[in-house]
Design an enzyme around this catalytic site. Structure first.
Site, PDB file in Angstrom:
ATOM      1  N   GLU A 192       0.754  -1.238   0.015  1.00  0.00           N
ATOM      2  CA  GLU A 192      -0.057   0.069   0.108  1.00  0.00           C
ATOM      3  C   GLU A 192       0.946   1.329   0.224  1.00  0.00           C
ATOM      4  O   GLU A 192       2.075   1.115   0.342  1.00  0.00           O
ATOM      5  CB  GLU A 192      -0.836   0.023   1.524  1.00  0.00           C
ATOM      6  N   ASP A 193       0.158   2.444  -0.249  1.00  0.00           N
ATOM      7  CA  ASP A 193       1.039   3.698  -0.438  1.00  0.00           C
ATOM      8  C   ASP A 193       1.049   4.046   1.119  1.00  0.00           C
ATOM      9  O   ASP A 193       2.014   4.633   1.621  1.00  0.00           O
ATOM     10  CB  ASP A 193       0.323   4.303  -1.251  1.00  0.00           C
TER      11      ASP A 193
ATOM     12  N   ASP B 258      -3.902   5.391   6.452  1.00  0.00           N
ATOM     13  CA  ASP B 258      -4.519   6.490   7.169  1.00  0.00           C
ATOM     14  C   ASP B 258      -5.364   6.106   8.396  1.00  0.00           C
ATOM     15  O   ASP B 258      -4.998   5.785   9.461  1.00  0.00           O
ATOM     16  CB  ASP B 258      -5.161   7.604   6.191  1.00  0.00           C
TER      17      ASP B 258
ATOM     18  N   PHE C 254      -2.231  16.173   4.271  1.00  0.00           N
ATOM     19  CA  PHE C 254      -2.460  15.340   3.211  1.00  0.00           C
ATOM     20  C   PHE C 254      -1.404  15.277   2.114  1.00  0.00           C
ATOM     21  O   PHE C 254      -0.838  16.326   1.924  1.00  0.00           O
ATOM     22  CB  PHE C 254      -3.631  16.149   2.251  1.00  0.00           C
TER      23      PHE C 254
ATOM     24  N   ARG D  33       0.700  12.164  -9.026  1.00  0.00           N
ATOM     25  CA  ARG D  33       1.137  10.702  -8.932  1.00  0.00           C
ATOM     26  C   ARG D  33       2.661  10.622  -9.432  1.00  0.00           C
ATOM     27  O   ARG D  33       3.427   9.655  -8.859  1.00  0.00           O
ATOM     28  CB  ARG D  33       0.444   9.667  -9.352  1.00  0.00           C
TER      29      ARG D  33
HETATM   30  P1  IMP Z   1      -7.375   4.781   4.792  1.00  0.00           P
HETATM   31  O1  IMP Z   1      -8.432   3.587   4.307  1.00  0.00           O
HETATM   32  O2  IMP Z   1      -8.057   5.672   5.434  1.00  0.00           O
HETATM   33  O3  IMP Z   1      -6.285   3.967   5.669  1.00  0.00           O
HETATM   34  O4  IMP Z   1      -6.644   5.249   3.375  1.00  0.00           O
HETATM   35  C1  IMP Z   1      -6.124   4.429   2.728  1.00  0.00           C
HETATM   36  C2  IMP Z   1      -5.981   5.404   1.205  1.00  0.00           C
HETATM   37  O5  IMP Z   1      -6.281   6.790   1.394  1.00  0.00           O
HETATM   38  C3  IMP Z   1      -4.646   5.107   0.903  1.00  0.00           C
HETATM   39  O6  IMP Z   1      -4.324   3.831   0.357  1.00  0.00           O
HETATM   40  C4  IMP Z   1      -4.327   6.230   0.084  1.00  0.00           C
HETATM   41  O7  IMP Z   1      -4.892   5.866  -1.213  1.00  0.00           O
HETATM   42  C5  IMP Z   1      -5.610   7.407   0.362  1.00  0.00           C
HETATM   43  N1  IMP Z   1      -4.694   8.481   1.245  1.00  0.00           N
HETATM   44  C6  IMP Z   1      -4.605   8.411   2.739  1.00  0.00           C
HETATM   45  N2  IMP Z   1      -4.250   9.492   3.126  1.00  0.00           N
HETATM   46  C7  IMP Z   1      -3.733  10.166   2.027  1.00  0.00           C
HETATM   47  C8  IMP Z   1      -2.786  11.169   1.723  1.00  0.00           C
HETATM   48  O8  IMP Z   1      -2.321  11.998   2.642  1.00  0.00           O
HETATM   49  N3  IMP Z   1      -2.630  11.534   0.272  1.00  0.00           N
HETATM   50  C9  IMP Z   1      -3.179  10.837  -0.855  1.00  0.00           C
HETATM   51  N4  IMP Z   1      -3.797   9.716  -0.400  1.00  0.00           N
HETATM   52  C10 IMP Z   1      -3.827   9.439   0.650  1.00  0.00           C
HETATM   53 MG    MG Z   2      -3.760   3.564  -1.640  1.00  0.00          MG
END
Ligand code: IMP
Ligand code: MG
Length: 172
Positions: free
Chosen positions: A95-96, A99, A149, A162
């Site tokens: 994963e990138d 969050d 962000f 990206r």
């Molecule tokens: P989560 O489900 O809230 O943990 O978020 C997961 C997805 O939200 C990540 O795989 C990202 O693609 C996107 N994401 C979360 N934080 C950021 C950010 O700071 N910048 C860009 N994409 C984000």
């Molecule tokens: Mg992602």
């Protein structure tokens, strides 16, 4: 729009080598299925596998939880989650960023419900521990990030940025 650099290309690439070394030790030559969570993890997954030395196959799935903004919608949408038979396989999710952790939890639950893997590891380049809403923790992560962000190196704002080789945040 000005981007403040938080993680330079050099810093990211050095960290990826470190993570790959750890993984090479852990898997010790065993075959691995690397699952890249599109679109954000594309750059990371591509660079990471270049340093892995075991036989591996790459799979790509697509999830989304953002609707173009800078906050998770709170709902994970499985756009495409078709996967081969992962029973008895070593699975490494790439994963990138983690969050809220909702995406990670969704994916781990999905794998758990559908397969009895040999091992399942979760790797994220970035870990925003501070905004976590679930109890998931990546097995491997590159950097612990603040509650900003971030864009670049796969991470987008409304689909843009990206392609940057570094990660940073947009100055308002
Ligand atoms: P989560 O489900 O809230 O943990 O978020 C997961 C997805 O939200 C990540 O795989 C990202 O693609 C996107 N994401 C979360 N934080 C950021 C950010 O700071 N910048 C860009 N994409 C984000
Ligand atoms: Mg992602």
């Amino acid at each position: 729009m000005k981007i403040n650099v938080l993680y330079s290309e050099e810093k990211i690439q050095a960290k990826i080598k470190e993570l790959a070394e750890e993984m090479n030790k852990f898997y010790n030559g065993e075959e691995v299925y690397v699952i890249c969570a599109l679109k954000g993890a594309i750059m990371f997954a591509v660079d990471l596998v270049k340093h892995l030395n075991m036989p591996l196959k790459m799979e790509f799935i697509r999830l989304s939880s953002y609707n173009g903004g800078t906050k998770s919608s709170g709902k994970v949408n499985a756009v495409d989650i078709s996967l081969p038979d992962l029973n008895d396989k070593n699975v490494l999710i790439v994963e990138d960023i983690v969050d809220t952790g909702l995406t990670a939890k969704f994916l781990l639950d999905f794998l758990n419900c559908n397969f009895h893997t040999k091992s399942t590891k979760f790797c994220s380049l970035l870990d925003k521990k501070i905004t976590r809403q679930t109890d998931v923790e990546p097995d491997y992560y590159g950097f612990e990030a603040d509650d900003k962000f971030l864009v670049g190196y796969g991470l987008d704002y409304d689909g843009y940025y990206r392609n940057l080789t570094y990660i940073g945040y947009i100055e308002k």
